[in-house]
Structures are given as C-alpha cells and as structure tokens.
Design a protein around this motif. Structure first.
Motif, PDB file in Angstrom:
ATOM      1  N   ILE A 109      16.758  19.009   1.661  1.00 45.75           N
ATOM      2  CA  ILE A 109      16.290  18.226   2.584  1.00 45.75           C
ATOM      3  C   ILE A 109      15.527  17.019   2.046  1.00 45.75           C
ATOM      4  CG2 ILE A 109      14.557  17.951   4.689  1.00 45.75           C
ATOM      5  CD1 ILE A 109      14.819  20.827   5.213  1.00 45.75           C
ATOM      6  N   GLU A 110      15.807  15.929   2.252  1.00 44.40           N
ATOM      7  CA  GLU A 110      15.408  14.595   1.509  1.00 44.40           C
ATOM      8  C   GLU A 110      13.898  14.331   2.326  1.00 44.40           C
ATOM      9  OE1 GLU A 110      17.749  11.637   1.733  1.00 44.40           O
ATOM     10  OE2 GLU A 110      19.572  12.421   0.447  1.00 44.40           O
ATOM     11  N   HIS A 111      13.196  13.982   1.304  1.00 39.13           N
ATOM     12  CA  HIS A 111      11.771  13.572   1.750  1.00 39.13           C
ATOM     13  C   HIS A 111      11.109  14.662   2.646  1.00 39.13           C
ATOM     14  CE1 HIS A 111      13.266   9.641   0.774  1.00 39.13           C
ATOM     15  NE2 HIS A 111      14.139   9.806   1.892  1.00 39.13           N
ATOM     16  N   CYS A 112      10.948  15.773   1.654  1.00 41.22           N
ATOM     17  CA  CYS A 112      10.418  16.981   2.231  1.00 41.22           C
ATOM     18  C   CYS A 112       9.297  17.340   1.125  1.00 41.22           C
ATOM     19  CB  CYS A 112      11.369  18.056   2.587  1.00 41.22           C
ATOM     20  SG  CYS A 112      10.588  19.312   3.422  1.00 41.22           S
ATOM     21  N   VAL A 113       8.111  17.839   1.476  1.00 39.17           N
ATOM     22  CA  VAL A 113       6.951  18.404   0.652  1.00 39.17           C
ATOM     23  C   VAL A 113       6.622  19.574   1.321  1.00 39.17           C
ATOM     24  CG1 VAL A 113       4.869  18.017  -0.276  1.00 39.17           C
ATOM     25  CG2 VAL A 113       6.319  16.082  -0.209  1.00 39.17           C
ATOM     26  N   CYS A 114       6.623  20.712   0.432  1.00 40.56           N
ATOM     27  CA  CYS A 114       5.952  22.006   0.783  1.00 40.56           C
ATOM     28  C   CYS A 114       4.381  22.324   0.367  1.00 40.56           C
ATOM     29  CB  CYS A 114       7.085  23.005   0.411  1.00 40.56           C
ATOM     30  SG  CYS A 114       6.343  24.551   1.076  1.00 40.56           S
ATOM     31  N   VAL A 115       3.612  22.499   1.337  1.00 37.04           N
ATOM     32  CA  VAL A 115       2.267  22.913   0.941  1.00 37.04           C
ATOM     33  C   VAL A 115       2.058  24.275   1.347  1.00 37.04           C
ATOM     34  CG1 VAL A 115      -0.024  22.008   1.321  1.00 37.04           C
ATOM     35  CG2 VAL A 115       1.796  20.354   1.176  1.00 37.04           C
ATOM     36  N   ASN A 116       1.526  24.697   0.193  1.00 34.91           N
ATOM     37  CA  ASN A 116       1.476  26.362   0.338  1.00 34.91           C
ATOM     38  C   ASN A 116       0.009  26.735   0.953  1.00 34.91           C
ATOM     39  OD1 ASN A 116       3.895  27.013  -0.660  1.00 34.91           O
ATOM     40  ND2 ASN A 116       3.106  26.869  -2.862  1.00 34.91           N
ATOM     41  N   LYS A 117      -0.115  27.614   1.700  1.00 34.07           N
ATOM     42  CA  LYS A 117      -1.309  28.125   2.294  1.00 34.07           C
ATOM     43  C   LYS A 117      -1.997  29.143   1.634  1.00 34.07           C
ATOM     44  CE  LYS A 117       0.272  28.505   6.542  1.00 34.07           C
ATOM     45  NZ  LYS A 117       0.302  28.670   8.107  1.00 34.07           N
ATOM     46  N   PRO A 118      -3.172  29.218   1.537  1.00 35.76           N
ATOM     47  CA  PRO A 118      -4.188  28.654   2.082  1.00 35.76           C
ATOM     48  C   PRO A 118      -4.075  27.196   1.345  1.00 35.76           C
ATOM     49  CG  PRO A 118      -5.354  30.165   0.933  1.00 35.76           C
ATOM     50  CD  PRO A 118      -3.752  30.514   0.860  1.00 35.76           C
ATOM     51  N   PHE A 119      -4.302  25.943   1.899  1.00 37.41           N
ATOM     52  CA  PHE A 119      -4.265  24.712   1.163  1.00 37.41           C
ATOM     53  C   PHE A 119      -5.711  23.989   1.367  1.00 37.41           C
ATOM     54  CE2 PHE A 119      -2.658  24.265   5.438  1.00 37.41           C
ATOM     55  CZ  PHE A 119      -3.253  23.145   5.822  1.00 37.41           C
ATOM     56  N   ASP A 120      -5.831  23.094   0.250  1.00 36.55           N
ATOM     57  CA  ASP A 120      -6.862  22.058   0.465  1.00 36.55           C
ATOM     58  C   ASP A 120      -6.451  21.231   1.076  1.00 36.55           C
ATOM     59  OD1 ASP A 120      -8.506  20.103  -0.111  1.00 36.55           O
ATOM     60  OD2 ASP A 120      -9.284  21.240  -2.015  1.00 36.55           O
ATOM     61  N   ALA A 121      -7.263  20.546   2.016  1.00 36.28           N
ATOM     62  CA  ALA A 121      -6.749  19.328   2.764  1.00 36.28           C
ATOM     63  C   ALA A 121      -6.388  18.095   1.792  1.00 36.28           C
ATOM     64  CB  ALA A 121      -8.009  18.820   3.519  1.00 36.28           C
ATOM     65  N   ARG A 122      -6.882  17.994   0.575  1.00 33.64           N
ATOM     66  CA  ARG A 122      -6.305  16.881  -0.510  1.00 33.64           C
ATOM     67  C   ARG A 122      -4.908  17.106  -0.671  1.00 33.64           C
ATOM     68  NH1 ARG A 122     -11.243  17.516  -4.813  1.00 33.64           N
ATOM     69  NH2 ARG A 122     -10.683  19.692  -4.188  1.00 33.64           N
ATOM     70  N   ALA A 123      -4.605  18.146  -0.837  1.00 33.53           N
ATOM     71  CA  ALA A 123      -3.127  18.426  -1.325  1.00 33.53           C
ATOM     72  C   ALA A 123      -2.127  17.994   0.122  1.00 33.53           C
ATOM     73  CB  ALA A 123      -2.886  20.001  -1.377  1.00 33.53           C
ATOM     74  N   LEU A 124      -2.590  18.305   1.338  1.00 37.59           N
ATOM     75  CA  LEU A 124      -1.680  17.795   2.448  1.00 37.59           C
ATOM     76  C   LEU A 124      -1.995  16.364   2.593  1.00 37.59           C
ATOM     77  CD1 LEU A 124      -0.464  18.267   5.234  1.00 37.59           C
ATOM     78  CD2 LEU A 124      -2.655  18.538   6.217  1.00 37.59           C
ATOM     79  N   HIS A 125      -2.956  15.856   2.356  1.00 40.70           N
ATOM     80  CA  HIS A 125      -3.267  14.186   2.339  1.00 40.70           C
ATOM     81  C   HIS A 125      -2.543  13.461   1.424  1.00 40.70           C
ATOM     82  CE1 HIS A 125      -7.190  14.798   4.738  1.00 40.70           C
ATOM     83  NE2 HIS A 125      -6.143  15.057   5.457  1.00 40.70           N
ATOM     84  N   GLU A 126      -2.243  14.216   0.312  1.00 38.81           N
ATOM     85  CA  GLU A 126      -1.649  13.622  -0.867  1.00 38.81           C
ATOM     86  C   GLU A 126       0.007  13.557  -0.410  1.00 38.81           C
ATOM     87  OE1 GLU A 126      -2.336  15.703  -4.414  1.00 38.81           O
ATOM     88  OE2 GLU A 126      -4.494  14.811  -4.749  1.00 38.81           O
ATOM     89  N   GLY A 127       0.342  14.774   0.027  1.00 43.56           N
ATOM     90  CA  GLY A 127       1.707  14.849   0.487  1.00 43.56           C
ATOM     91  C   GLY A 127       2.040  13.797   1.557  1.00 43.56           C
ATOM     92  N   VAL A 128       1.083  13.746   2.397  1.00 43.71           N
ATOM     93  CA  VAL A 128       1.520  12.780   3.724  1.00 43.71           C
ATOM     94  C   VAL A 128       1.517  11.190   3.084  1.00 43.71           C
ATOM     95  CG1 VAL A 128       0.462  11.653   5.622  1.00 43.71           C
ATOM     96  CG2 VAL A 128       0.332  14.023   5.530  1.00 43.71           C
ATOM     97  N   ASP A 129       0.524  11.028   2.163  1.00 41.33           N
ATOM     98  CA  ASP A 129       0.685   9.543   1.544  1.00 41.33           C
ATOM     99  C   ASP A 129       1.899   9.345   0.774  1.00 41.33           C
ATOM    100  OD1 ASP A 129      -1.958   9.030   2.702  1.00 41.33           O
ATOM    101  OD2 ASP A 129      -3.095   9.711   0.953  1.00 41.33           O
ATOM    102  N   HIS A 130       2.229  10.420   0.025  1.00 43.58           N
ATOM    103  CA  HIS A 130       3.517  10.150  -0.613  1.00 43.58           C
ATOM    104  C   HIS A 130       4.616  10.135   0.146  1.00 43.58           C
ATOM    105  CE1 HIS A 130       6.431  10.908  -4.034  1.00 43.58           C
ATOM    106  NE2 HIS A 130       7.094  11.800  -3.261  1.00 43.58           N
TER     107      HIS A 130
END
Length: 214
Positions: free
Chosen positions: A104-125
């Motif tokens: 899948i193009e343009h897809c980032v996987c964030v493993n749980k439990p996750f830090d909100a910063r990891a989620l936001h970095e993926g969103v920004d990227h």
C-alpha cells in the motif's frame, strides 16, 4: 493539501471503534490545527465527508486481535484506496498478517501502545508527501495546459495566404477600374473630337456656297 487546491486545514478521518481512544486521537489532531471527522465504522461516513478527506487513521484491532480485513475493505473502495493511511495495530508491520502494508502506497503503521508523538509524526509525514505529490500533479497539469496553448497559438501560414489573396483581389479590382476609366476617357475624348470636327464642317459650309455665287 497544496495552496493551489485547498486553503483550509487538512481533513483527517479517525476510524476507531473505541470511543475513548477515538476521542483522544481526535483531540490531539485538532490541537495541531487539523480538521477531524470521527467514525466508529465505514457505514457511518457520508459520501460528502469522504470526498473532503486528506488522510485516514485506521485502527485494525478488534479487542486483542487484528482485523486486517477492514484494511482490505478500505483498499477496495476507489474513493478511499488512494488516501494516505496511518494504521494502528498491536502487530509489528512486517509480520505475516500485516505484510500487506508493504503493498500500500503512502501508508504508515504505528504499533500500540503508541506515543502520541509517533502518531503525529506519521500524520505530518504523510500529509507532506500528499502535498508534494499534489503540487507536482498541479505543475504537470499546468505544463500540459501551457504546451497545448503554445501549440494552439503558434503562428499559422493560412492568415498570410488569406491576406495575400485579398491583396491580389484588390489589385485586380483596381486594375479593372483603371482600365474602365481609361476606356471611358478615350470615349469622352473621341466624342469631343468628333463633335468639334462636325461643328467645324458646318461653320465652313456657308463660306464655300457664298464664294460660288459671285
């Protein structure tokens, strides 16, 4: 999104079955200035909301297990398949069930439990990638439009040929007019000379008759 296409904040869909988790994720994204649409399932999303989306955050977990079929269902929908995605999952991204992420193009996987910063970095990227890609598409579309304009507006020989034909037609008409005027002038001169000569003969006739009588 790019400034040429959208001037408002990017719109993110948070697809999360857990209302508490969904609310926490949404609050963090709104705090960063993003527009957020919350949904517990695909069935609750309107077509109008789908058309406005720039990114999808999807939790594939069903309790302690992962439901990767949900991601597959999303990929089968044309209006959602091309959206950048942040996938929340307990599974590492390269294990058997999640290996589909690599296709899948343009897809980032964030493993749980996750830090909100990891989620936001993926969103920004992903949003940055989307902006760059859409700007490139816009530039290509503008270049194609300019190329078409240059092709359509290139000088054509037909106006020159048309002007030359019109010029020759005018010259021909003027030449005919001059010939007609010359012909009329010859006629007028001929009539004048003929009239003058006729009057001259009339004036000389009485003198000849008078001389004979003497």
């Amino acid at each position: 999104m790019s400034q040429g296409q959208k001037t408002t904040a990017a719109t993110v869909l948070v697809l999360e079955a857990d209302p508490t988790m969904r609310r926490l994720i949404s609050l963090g994204l709104r705090h960063r200035g993003l527009e957020v649409i919350e949904a517990a399932s695909l069935a609750t999303i309107s077509s109008t909301d789908i058309q406005s989306l720039d990114l999808l955050i999807l939790d594939v977990d069903d309790g302690v297990s992962c439901d990767w079929a949900l991601l597959q269902t999303i990929q089968e929908q044309p209006e959602l398949s091309n959206l950048p995605k942040v996938v929340l999952s307990w599974d590492p991204p390269m294990e058997g069930k999640s290996a589909t992420l690599t296709t899948i193009e343009h897809c980032v996987c964030v493993n749980k439990p996750f830090d909100a910063r990891a989620l936001h970095e993926g969103v920004d990227h992903l949003l940055l990638e989307r902006t760059i890609e859409q700007d490139a598409q816009l530039a290509r579309a503008e270049e194609a439009l300019l190329a078409t304009y240059r092709k359509d507006s290139s000088p054509s020989v037909w106006p020159i040929i048309t002007a030359a034909g019109l010029f020759l037609a005018v010259i021909g008409l003027l030449f005919q007019f001059v010939l007609v005027m010359i012909g009329l002038a010859i006629i007028v001169i001929g009539l004048l000379l003929w009239t003058i000569g006729w009057h001259s003969r009339i004036e000389r006739t009485p003198d000849i008759a008078f001389s004979v009588s003497k």
